[in-house]
Scaffold this motif. Structure first.
Motif, PDB file in Angstrom:
ATOM      1  N   TYR A  23       0.885  -1.175   0.047  1.00  0.00           N
ATOM      2  CA  TYR A  23       0.024   0.003  -0.067  1.00  0.00           C
ATOM      3  C   TYR A  23       0.802   1.200   0.128  1.00  0.00           C
ATOM      4  N   ILE A  24       1.896   1.330   0.959  1.00  0.00           N
ATOM      5  CA  ILE A  24       2.884   2.386   0.842  1.00  0.00           C
ATOM      6  C   ILE A  24       3.569   2.558  -0.493  1.00  0.00           C
ATOM      7  N   ILE A  25       3.880   1.590  -0.894  1.00  0.00           N
ATOM      8  CA  ILE A  25       4.580   1.693  -2.454  1.00  0.00           C
ATOM      9  C   ILE A  25       3.574   2.231  -3.196  1.00  0.00           C
ATOM     10  N   LEU A  26       2.589   1.623  -3.411  1.00  0.00           N
ATOM     11  CA  LEU A  26       1.553   1.892  -4.343  1.00  0.00           C
ATOM     12  C   LEU A  26       1.083   3.530  -4.166  1.00  0.00           C
ATOM     13  N   GLY A  27       1.151   3.969  -2.688  1.00  0.00           N
ATOM     14  CA  GLY A  27       0.738   5.554  -2.626  1.00  0.00           C
ATOM     15  C   GLY A  27       1.986   6.369  -3.108  1.00  0.00           C
ATOM     16  N   VAL A  28       3.280   5.999  -3.067  1.00  0.00           N
ATOM     17  CA  VAL A  28       4.271   6.542  -3.631  1.00  0.00           C
ATOM     18  C   VAL A  28       4.225   6.630  -5.155  1.00  0.00           C
ATOM     19  N   ILE A  29       3.845   5.588  -5.660  1.00  0.00           N
ATOM     20  CA  ILE A  29       3.726   5.340  -7.128  1.00  0.00           C
ATOM     21  C   ILE A  29       2.462   6.140  -7.677  1.00  0.00           C
ATOM     22  N   GLY A  31       1.186   8.910  -6.375  1.00  0.00           N
ATOM     23  CA  GLY A  31       1.635  10.160  -6.273  1.00  0.00           C
ATOM     24  C   GLY A  31       2.539  10.857  -7.367  1.00  0.00           C
ATOM     25  N   LYS A  32       3.455   9.954  -7.653  1.00  0.00           N
ATOM     26  CA  LYS A  32       4.336  10.238  -8.809  1.00  0.00           C
ATOM     27  C   LYS A  32       3.521  10.368 -10.004  1.00  0.00           C
ATOM     28  N   ILE A  33       2.752   9.333 -10.283  1.00  0.00           N
ATOM     29  CA  ILE A  33       2.059   9.290 -11.500  1.00  0.00           C
ATOM     30  C   ILE A  33       1.233  10.458 -11.538  1.00  0.00           C
ATOM     31  N   LEU A  34       0.445  11.062 -10.439  1.00  0.00           N
ATOM     32  CA  LEU A  34      -0.123  12.303 -10.559  1.00  0.00           C
ATOM     33  C   LEU A  34       0.532  13.288 -10.679  1.00  0.00           C
ATOM     34  N   LYS A  35       1.735  13.492 -10.395  1.00  0.00           N
ATOM     35  CA  LYS A  35       2.471  14.651 -10.576  1.00  0.00           C
ATOM     36  C   LYS A  35       2.657  14.808 -11.795  1.00  0.00           C
ATOM     37  N   LYS A  36       3.099  13.526 -12.649  1.00  0.00           N
ATOM     38  CA  LYS A  36       3.563  13.578 -14.033  1.00  0.00           C
ATOM     39  C   LYS A  36       2.386  13.933 -14.904  1.00  0.00           C
ATOM     40  N   VAL A  37       1.133  13.474 -14.514  1.00  0.00           N
ATOM     41  CA  VAL A  37      -0.239  13.942 -15.267  1.00  0.00           C
ATOM     42  C   VAL A  37      -0.475  15.447 -14.960  1.00  0.00           C
ATOM     43  N   LEU A  61      -2.120  23.286  -5.991  1.00  0.00           N
ATOM     44  CA  LEU A  61      -2.669  21.768  -5.575  1.00  0.00           C
ATOM     45  C   LEU A  61      -1.715  20.811  -5.769  1.00  0.00           C
ATOM     46  N   GLU A  62      -0.588  20.977  -6.596  1.00  0.00           N
ATOM     47  CA  GLU A  62       0.210  19.746  -6.943  1.00  0.00           C
ATOM     48  C   GLU A  62       0.840  19.059  -5.934  1.00  0.00           C
ATOM     49  N   LEU A  63       1.324  19.666  -4.929  1.00  0.00           N
ATOM     50  CA  LEU A  63       2.130  18.874  -3.712  1.00  0.00           C
ATOM     51  C   LEU A  63       1.174  18.550  -2.631  1.00  0.00           C
ATOM     52  N   PRO A  64      -0.009  19.225  -2.456  1.00  0.00           N
ATOM     53  CA  PRO A  64      -1.048  18.915  -1.414  1.00  0.00           C
ATOM     54  C   PRO A  64      -1.700  17.604  -2.042  1.00  0.00           C
ATOM     55  N   LEU A  65      -2.034  17.366  -3.324  1.00  0.00           N
ATOM     56  CA  LEU A  65      -2.537  16.163  -3.884  1.00  0.00           C
ATOM     57  C   LEU A  65      -1.795  14.985  -3.754  1.00  0.00           C
ATOM     58  N   MET A  66      -0.582  15.231  -3.952  1.00  0.00           N
ATOM     59  CA  MET A  66       0.430  13.850  -3.678  1.00  0.00           C
ATOM     60  C   MET A  66       0.258  13.586  -2.268  1.00  0.00           C
ATOM     61  N   ALA A  71      -1.541   9.501   1.647  1.00  0.00           N
ATOM     62  CA  ALA A  71      -2.148   9.443   3.191  1.00  0.00           C
ATOM     63  C   ALA A  71      -3.318   8.380   2.932  1.00  0.00           C
ATOM     64  N   VAL A  72      -3.884   8.492   2.010  1.00  0.00           N
ATOM     65  CA  VAL A  72      -5.110   7.728   1.786  1.00  0.00           C
ATOM     66  C   VAL A  72      -5.036   6.148   1.605  1.00  0.00           C
ATOM     67  N   PHE A  73      -3.608   6.050   0.760  1.00  0.00           N
ATOM     68  CA  PHE A  73      -3.040   4.551   0.735  1.00  0.00           C
ATOM     69  C   PHE A  73      -2.639   3.941   2.025  1.00  0.00           C
ATOM     70  N   PHE A  74      -1.856   4.705   2.619  1.00  0.00           N
ATOM     71  CA  PHE A  74      -1.248   4.547   3.963  1.00  0.00           C
ATOM     72  C   PHE A  74      -2.321   4.093   4.969  1.00  0.00           C
ATOM     73  N   ARG A  75      -3.409   5.094   4.951  1.00  0.00           N
ATOM     74  CA  ARG A  75      -4.698   4.723   6.046  1.00  0.00           C
ATOM     75  C   ARG A  75      -4.854   3.551   5.951  1.00  0.00           C
TER      76      ARG A  75
END
Length: 365
Positions: A23-29, A31-37, A61-66, A71-75
């Motif tokens: 879940y943590i790895i998916l959260g990081v991935i 977040g990075k995908i969202l940043k690229k988009v 919004l860029e950094l807060p969304l990441m 946080a959602v994946f971690f929770r």
């Protein structure tokens, strides 16, 4: 291998901890995908519009969304573990604090971009320097208020009794006030400088501690660029209590000089010399009243004419150019009129006394 995955640590199997890590790895991935988009598509779309507000919104919004996505994946990863009610509450409250942090980052970034892209450009276009002076401390103060508000909201979410906290602050208020007396003095000094318009941004000032051009009037201190290209940070309280000379506030620059002519100059030529200087000053477009030209002194090696006039305040380069032109014309006109400038001289008188010389020769014989 399967037996190892079923080992239990702190009430959860190794497999369940691996799921949390996924879940943590998916959260990081994510977040990075969202940043690229956002960088590749959303920002480009926002840049094609005529308004800047969508650019500001997307940038904020860029950094807060990441942070929120992670946080959602971690929770959800944590809640898949077998946790006690206390830890579940702690996780939920911790994630909520992260949400508030993301909101705080967004708000600070959005408000700061509002200053950068909207308020400051309009202030630069205005003729008044006052808004340029007020904006920097107001910008810092708004950030400080937002940070304090965000921290109080986080504490409230953690069920900290804010009223009791504020009461505790009130009890220690006297000690804090005494400890921060200098800070309060400098803050009030900054308000006095701004309200009284003691000086403005880009003004050339001189005070007991130095001299330079004002670059920023902050909440606590004023930054001055010296003529040696260094920055002096002066507490506002010190500037309020001392005498500040504002050179930029003057309307004209004074020139005082002495023109020396030789002792062989006749009274008529002296009168002519003064008239030449007066005519040059009267005719020059950069020179303003009062103009004073007077024969004031019998110097050691010259007859001195005191020259005093003022130059219009159009900057230091204009001042130097005007003085240069006036002095050059004086030299030219004096040469045409046959009036000689004096320079340090010494006259040596020699006496040839033959009688004294003969006496000295007879004495030697």
């Amino acid at each position: 291998m399967m037996d190892y995955l079923n080992y239990v640590f702190f009430g959860n199997t190794v497999f369940e901890y691996i799921i949390l890590l996924v879940y943590i790895i998916l959260g990081v991935i994510a977040g990075k995908i969202l940043k690229k988009v956002v960088e590749k598509y959303v920002k480009k779309l926002a840049g094609k519009t005529k308004t800047i507000w969508d650019d500001v919104l997307v940038d904020a919004l860029e950094l807060p969304l990441m942070i929120v996505v992670f946080a959602v994946f971690f929770r959800y990863g944590m809640l898949n573990l077998n946790l006690s009610p206390y830890l579940i509450t702690l996780v939920n409250e911790g994630v909520n604090v992260v949400y508030i942090l993301a909101l705080l980052i967004f708000t600070i970034k959005f408000v700061d971009d509002l200053f950068v892209y909207w308020i400051i450009p309009r202030a630069e276009k205005s003729e008044s320097k006052l808004d340029d002076q007020i904006i920097p401390p107001v910008r810092k103060l708004v950030k400080l208020v937002l940070i304090i508000g965000g921290l109080l909201l986080m504490l409230a979410n953690l069920e900290v009794d804010i009223s009791a906290l504020l009461a505790g602050v009130g009890i220690g208020g006297l000690a804090v006030a005494l400890a921060s007396q200098d800070t309060l003095e400098n803050f009030l000094g900054g308000l006095i400088i701004i309200s009284d318009k003691t000086f403005l941004i880009h003004d050339w000032i001189k005070w007991n501690g130095g001299e330079g051009v004002v670059e920023e009037v902050g909440i606590r201190s004023t930054k001055v660029r010296t003529f040696g290209d260094t920055i002096i940070t002066v507490p506002n309280g010190d500037l309020v209590k001392t005498e500040v000379e504002n050179y930029s506030a003057r309307r004209k620059r004074q020139v005082k000089s002495t023109v020396g002519v030789t002792y062989g100059t006749s009274p008529e030529k002296m009168v002519e010399a003064k008239e030449i200087i007066k005519d040059i000053l009267d005719e020059h477009h950069g020179v303003v009243d009062p103009i004073r030209v007077s024969f004031t002194e019998f110097g050691n090696f010259s007859l001195n004419i005191r020259v005093e006039y003022f130059v219009r305040e159009f900057g230091f380069d204009y001042f130097l150019t005007t003085v240069d032109e006036v002095n050059t014309k004086i030299m030219t006109k004096f040469g045409e009129a046959g009036i000689d400038f004096a320079f340090p001289t010494q006259t040596l008188h020699l006496r040839n006394d033959e009688e004294v010389l003969n006496i000295n020769i007879q004495d030697k014989n």
